[in-house]
Design an enzyme around this catalytic site. Structure first.
Site, PDB file in Angstrom:
ATOM      1  N   ASP A 220       0.717  -1.399   0.030  1.00  0.00           N
ATOM      2  CA  ASP A 220      -0.032  -0.074  -0.075  1.00  0.00           C
ATOM      3  C   ASP A 220       0.859   1.394   0.078  1.00  0.00           C
ATOM      4  OD1 ASP A 220      -2.564   1.307   0.204  1.00  0.00           O
ATOM      5  OD2 ASP A 220      -2.218   1.693   2.180  1.00  0.00           O
ATOM      6  N   SER A 244      -6.958   5.789  -0.326  1.00  0.00           N
ATOM      7  CA  SER A 244      -7.198   4.329  -0.912  1.00  0.00           C
ATOM      8  C   SER A 244      -8.853   3.925  -0.626  1.00  0.00           C
ATOM      9  CB  SER A 244      -6.481   3.374  -0.331  1.00  0.00           C
ATOM     10  OG  SER A 244      -5.158   3.743  -0.460  1.00  0.00           O
ATOM     11  N   GLN A 294      -5.261  -1.259  -7.062  1.00  0.00           N
ATOM     12  CA  GLN A 294      -5.983  -0.421  -6.074  1.00  0.00           C
ATOM     13  C   GLN A 294      -6.403   0.586  -6.895  1.00  0.00           C
ATOM     14  OE1 GLN A 294      -4.073   2.594  -2.792  1.00  0.00           O
ATOM     15  NE2 GLN A 294      -4.033   0.479  -2.155  1.00  0.00           N
TER      16      GLN A 294
END
Length: 301
Positions: A220, A244, A294
């Site tokens: 991430d 996110s 993502q």
């Protein structure tokens, strides 16, 4: 999961980053207490903006799911949605629902809760290791060695700022950009791609599940940067807000996160204040160990 326009506050010096990472992934289980879920409790890592780092809750959710399957069933995929910002000053409760245990595959739904409401909803799948067809993407050639690139600490040491101190000395991963980093300055070329070398600051125990979860943690860090690079933006762009929205990951082959890994990223599309990014992770020998995707919210003034 952390919005860039949140307020900052000076924090007390952090613990050793590796101790923090291992502590984050060592969940408590309330002596086996459960309702219709297996219940676990995990701490939060202190953050300058007081929002839970998305990679942390992803990794902890995976550890919670792993605790409810047989040891021979290993994580091969997960799909999660960030539902609310998490408070980095509070612990997180993880509820695992055992959706299915088949002959070869198991499925788990994991909710991460704070204040009684979910901040993350995830489904993960586990498989008894098997043999079959085998091919992989090719690791890019001509990438400079990580030892030849500056570390985040070297890039940010000149800045006396809570976020700069956190990123340079409190994160458990050493992240080194192939192209100039976007921490402060925008890119000189507008291309929708990015690549970094990364590994933990120190060794981890040999537990493969710990390494899989830690890889989810690190996945991430920089995944939305191809979107910023495509539009000439730096993380410090005034008024920009980035968060996110969801995260998907597939583990393909065994990996050690305390050894250098190459994370190659690109963004195929951005629209409607959202951008999509995908990433492939290789170990230093060129094995394709994981793939990540993502979508993030990106709002500019």
């Amino acid at each position: 999961m952390t919005e860039t326009n949140a307020g900052l506050e000076v924090e007390a010096p952090a613990e050793d980053p590796m101790d923090v990472l291992i502590g984050l992934l060592d969940l408590g289980d309330f002596d086996g207490a459960r309702t219709n879920e297996d219940i676990f409790l995990g701490p939060s890592q202190k953050q300058p903006r007081h929002r839970v780092f998305g990679g942390q809750v992803l990794a902890q959710s995976m550890m919670a799911g792993m605790r409810t399957v047989e040891p021979e069933r290993v994580a091969h995929s997960m799909h999660g949605y960030f539902l609310r910002p998490g408070d980095a000053n509070k612990p997180i409760t993880f509820g695992v629902e055992r959706l299915r245990d088949g002959r070869s595959f198991s499925a788990r739904r994991v909710h991460a809760y704070q204040d009684g409401v979910p901040i993350l909803s995830m489904i993960a799948s586990f498989q008894v290791e098997d043999t079959g067809l085998d091919h992989q993407a090719t690791m890019p050639e001509g990438i400079p060695d990580p030892e030849s690139l500056p570390s985040t600490a070297e890039l940010l040491s000149q800045f006396d700022h809570p976020m700069a101190r956190h990123m340079s000395s409190e994160r458990p991963f050493d992240v080194r950009h192939i192209d100039p980093a976007l921490y402060v300055s925008p890119p000189t070329q507008h291309v929708a791609s990015n690549a970094v070398w990364m590994k933990t600051m120190g060794p981890l125990p040999d537990d493969p599940n710990l390494h899989r979860a830690a890889l989810a943690y690190a996945s991430d860090y920089t995944l939305l940067e191809p979107i910023l690079r495509a539009h000439g933006l730096a993380w410090m762009t005034p008024g920009m807000s980035v968060a996110s929205l969801d995260h998907a990951m597939w583990w393909h082959r065994p990996v050690r996160v305390d050894e250098w890994m190459l994370y190659v990223q690109e963004s195929p599309s951005a629209q409607g204040a959202r951008g999509l990014a995908t990433g492939r992770i290789f170990n230093r020998d060129g094995l394709h160990v994981a793939t990540v995707a993502q979508e993030g919210m990106v709002r500019i003034p």
